[in-house]
Design a protein around this motif. Structure first.
Motif, PDB file in Angstrom:
ATOM      1  N   UNK A   1       0.841  -1.198   0.000  1.00 47.06           N
ATOM      2  CA  UNK A   1       0.000   0.000   0.000  1.00 47.06           C
ATOM      3  C   UNK A   1       0.875   1.247   0.000  1.00 47.06           C
ATOM      4  N   UNK A   2       1.884   1.264   0.869  1.00 44.91           N
ATOM      5  CA  UNK A   2       2.785   2.416   0.932  1.00 44.91           C
ATOM      6  C   UNK A   2       3.471   2.651  -0.401  1.00 44.91           C
ATOM      7  N   UNK A   3       3.873   1.581  -1.065  1.00 42.57           N
ATOM      8  CA  UNK A   3       4.531   1.711  -2.364  1.00 42.57           C
ATOM      9  C   UNK A   3       3.579   2.270  -3.416  1.00 42.57           C
ATOM     10  N   UNK A   4       2.347   1.774  -3.431  1.00 40.72           N
ATOM     11  CA  UNK A   4       1.373   2.248  -4.418  1.00 40.72           C
ATOM     12  C   UNK A   4       1.053   3.727  -4.226  1.00 40.72           C
ATOM     13  N   UNK A   5       0.954   4.146  -2.973  1.00 44.30           N
ATOM     14  CA  UNK A   5       0.579   5.525  -2.667  1.00 44.30           C
ATOM     15  C   UNK A   5       1.788   6.450  -2.546  1.00 44.30           C
ATOM     16  N   UNK A   6       2.981   5.912  -2.735  1.00 42.57           N
ATOM     17  CA  UNK A   6       4.231   6.678  -2.669  1.00 42.57           C
ATOM     18  C   UNK A   6       4.361   7.416  -1.333  1.00 42.57           C
ATOM     19  N   UNK A   7       4.053   6.712  -0.246  1.00 40.23           N
ATOM     20  CA  UNK A   7       4.137   7.346   1.068  1.00 40.23           C
ATOM     21  C   UNK A   7       5.149   6.627   1.950  1.00 40.23           C
ATOM     22  N   UNK A   8       5.608   7.348   2.958  1.00 45.66           N
ATOM     23  CA  UNK A   8       6.576   6.833   3.927  1.00 45.66           C
ATOM     24  C   UNK A   8       5.819   6.369   5.170  1.00 45.66           C
ATOM     25  N   UNK A   9       5.718   5.067   5.428  1.00 49.67           N
ATOM     26  CA  UNK A   9       4.941   4.590   6.574  1.00 49.67           C
ATOM     27  C   UNK A   9       5.535   4.981   7.923  1.00 49.67           C
ATOM     28  N   UNK A  10       6.764   5.454   7.930  1.00 52.33           N
ATOM     29  CA  UNK A  10       7.377   5.890   9.186  1.00 52.33           C
ATOM     30  C   UNK A  10       7.057   7.349   9.503  1.00 52.33           C
ATOM     31  N   UNK A  11       6.396   8.039   8.569  1.00 48.37           N
ATOM     32  CA  UNK A  11       6.077   9.465   8.787  1.00 48.37           C
ATOM     33  C   UNK A  11       4.577   9.695   8.589  1.00 48.37           C
ATOM     34  N   UNK A  12       3.798   9.144   9.502  1.00 53.31           N
ATOM     35  CA  UNK A  12       2.342   9.306   9.450  1.00 53.31           C
ATOM     36  C   UNK A  12       1.895  10.168  10.622  1.00 53.31           C
ATOM     37  N   UNK A  13       1.100  11.170  10.308  1.00 52.06           N
ATOM     38  CA  UNK A  13       0.594  12.132  11.288  1.00 52.06           C
ATOM     39  C   UNK A  13      -0.925  12.034  11.338  1.00 52.06           C
ATOM     40  N   UNK A  14      -1.499  12.112  12.529  1.00 55.01           N
ATOM     41  CA  UNK A  14      -2.947  12.149  12.692  1.00 55.01           C
ATOM     42  C   UNK A  14      -3.390  13.585  12.901  1.00 55.01           C
ATOM     43  N   UNK A  15      -4.384  14.024  12.135  1.00 60.32           N
ATOM     44  CA  UNK A  15      -4.974  15.354  12.317  1.00 60.32           C
ATOM     45  C   UNK A  15      -6.481  15.168  12.422  1.00 60.32           C
ATOM     46  N   UNK A  16      -7.060  15.584  13.546  1.00 59.71           N
ATOM     47  CA  UNK A  16      -8.479  15.363  13.753  1.00 59.71           C
ATOM     48  C   UNK A  16      -9.204  16.616  14.197  1.00 59.71           C
ATOM     49  N   UNK A  17     -10.434  16.758  13.705  1.00 64.94           N
ATOM     50  CA  UNK A  17     -11.292  17.889  14.058  1.00 64.94           C
ATOM     51  C   UNK A  17     -12.413  17.392  14.956  1.00 64.94           C
ATOM     52  N   UNK A  18     -12.655  18.093  16.074  1.00 62.67           N
ATOM     53  CA  UNK A  18     -13.753  17.779  16.976  1.00 62.67           C
ATOM     54  C   UNK A  18     -13.600  16.358  17.514  1.00 62.67           C
ATOM     55  N   UNK A  19     -14.568  15.474  17.280  1.00 59.19           N
ATOM     56  CA  UNK A  19     -14.404  14.086  17.702  1.00 59.19           C
ATOM     57  C   UNK A  19     -13.176  13.462  17.056  1.00 59.19           C
ATOM     58  N   UNK A  20     -12.816  13.917  15.855  1.00 58.13           N
ATOM     59  CA  UNK A  20     -11.600  13.425  15.222  1.00 58.13           C
ATOM     60  C   UNK A  20     -10.369  13.735  16.046  1.00 58.13           C
ATOM     61  N   UNK A  21     -10.360  14.867  16.762  1.00 55.13           N
ATOM     62  CA  UNK A  21      -9.268  15.170  17.674  1.00 55.13           C
ATOM     63  C   UNK A  21      -9.212  14.175  18.823  1.00 55.13           C
ATOM     64  N   UNK A  22     -10.395  13.817  19.335  1.00 56.65           N
ATOM     65  CA  UNK A  22     -10.474  12.770  20.361  1.00 56.65           C
ATOM     66  C   UNK A  22      -9.890  11.468  19.827  1.00 56.65           C
ATOM     67  N   UNK A  23     -10.269  11.079  18.610  1.00 56.43           N
ATOM     68  CA  UNK A  23      -9.772   9.845  18.007  1.00 56.43           C
ATOM     69  C   UNK A  23      -8.253   9.900  17.835  1.00 56.43           C
ATOM     70  N   UNK A  24      -7.732  11.040  17.410  1.00 63.41           N
ATOM     71  CA  UNK A  24      -6.294  11.187  17.208  1.00 63.41           C
ATOM     72  C   UNK A  24      -5.530  10.991  18.507  1.00 63.41           C
ATOM     73  N   UNK A  25      -6.012  11.600  19.580  1.00 64.65           N
ATOM     74  CA  UNK A  25      -5.336  11.502  20.872  1.00 64.65           C
ATOM     75  C   UNK A  25      -5.367  10.074  21.393  1.00 64.65           C
ATOM     76  N   UNK A  26      -6.551   9.435  21.339  1.00 67.28           N
ATOM     77  CA  UNK A  26      -6.671   8.074  21.852  1.00 67.28           C
ATOM     78  C   UNK A  26      -5.805   7.105  21.041  1.00 67.28           C
ATOM     79  N   UNK A  27      -5.848   7.215  19.719  1.00 68.83           N
ATOM     80  CA  UNK A  27      -5.103   6.289  18.871  1.00 68.83           C
ATOM     81  C   UNK A  27      -3.597   6.496  19.003  1.00 68.83           C
TER      82      UNK A  27
END
Length: 302
Positions: A134-160
């Motif tokens: 998946x990382x190769x197909x999407x050309x992303x670095x799996x070691x550099x993943x950031x969570x950004x959440x709004x409202x309940x998404x912020x809650x999800x980001x903190x818990x996860x």
């Protein structure tokens, strides 16, 4: 139409056809082994991310360039009317891949919605992006993943993130501190009344896009997990992360500022805060919100 007019139209059409044919014939042929479409251009990929037997509806805005790109998982709120996809586009232009998905039981994703399921779903999204194929197909670095959440998404980001030390940073935009709000209600009311008031607030936000849940059931879930779900309870687990906390005039600023203070007291020297005088959806300050998030992400990329 006269005979001469018809002949003129036919001649014009014939000349246009010749022009199109000539342009095709004179266009340089693609080099061997290369697609006529420019490789590594910005794109969008859609998928269903597996989570506990269900497929979550998801999409990734893939950044232009060879990569591998850092990635943001953008987490929506309750129930998710503001999806912040304008931020997703801006973040992609800055060179990041952006994953957006709908939790189980929300917005057409199969399954039942709950807050605990949402936390599990974020973990499933992280696991998905970290798969080498998946990382190769999407050309992303799996070691550099950031969570950004709004409202309940912020809650999800903190818990996860608190449960996953490989998440390098989190951005919290008007985070919905479910545990903190419930404890506040509990201090002012009997337990049953606090749960009832919590349910009323959730119902007011809108339940139509959610499946397999009720406001009462969700409120009872918060009551059962309140002590562990308070933002400040996660400060110790997150003290080595880079954290952005953005607040607005929506009544949640005190909870988010308390979280930022708790992080600093726990020893986190990488906490960025910003207050914007606007509503919960940042309706009239979307550009300012984007600039804030992009400036923070730019610091992470250094």
């Amino acid at each position: 139409m006269s005979k001469h007019a018809r002949q003129g139209l036919l001649a014009a059409g014939f000349l246009l056809s010749l022009t199109c044919i000539a342009s095709v014939q004179t266009r340089p042929a693609p080099a061997a082994g290369h697609s006529p479409v420019t490789e590594n251009r910005a794109s969008m990929e859609t998928m269903q991310i597996p989570s506990h037997g269900k497929g979550m509806n998801a999409l990734v805005y893939v950044a232009a360039g060879v990569g591998p790109h850092p990635a943001v998982i953008l987490l929506h709120g309750f129930p998710g009317n503001e999806r912040n996809l304008d931020l997703a586009q801006d973040i992609r232009r800055a060179g990041w891949d952006v994953l957006y998905f709908n939790y189980r039981g929300s917005w057409g994703t199969p399954g039942d919605f709950s807050f605990t399921h949402g936390i599990e779903d974020v973990a499933a999204a992280l696991a998905y992006l970290r798969q080498p194929a998946v990382a190769n197909k999407l050309r992303l670095d799996p070691a550099r993943i950031v969570l950004v959440g709004h409202s309940m998404g912020g809650f999800m980001a903190i818990q996860a993130a608190a449960a996953d030390p490989r998440v390098r940073a989190i951005g919290v935009i008007s985070g919905g501190d479910l545990g903190g709000v419930y404890q506040h209600l509990r201090r002012e009311n009997a337990s049953a009344n606090a749960t009832e008031k919590m349910a009323t607030g959730l119902a007011h936000e809108g339940m139509a896009p959610l499946h397999g849940c009720t406001a009462d059931g969700l409120a009872q879930q918060v009551a059962a997990h309140a002590a562990d779900w308070v933002f400040t309870a996660k400060a110790a687990a997150l003290r080595d992360r880079n954290v952005l906390v953005v607040t607005s005039d929506d009544g949640l600023a005190d909870y988010n500022e308390a979280f930022a203070d708790a992080l600093r007291k726990a020893g986190d020297r990488h906490v960025t805060t910003r207050h914007l005088s606007t509503d919960h959806a940042y309706s009239d300050m979307r550009t300012d919100l984007s600039k804030t998030v992009l400036a923070w992400l730019a610091g992470l990329a250094q």
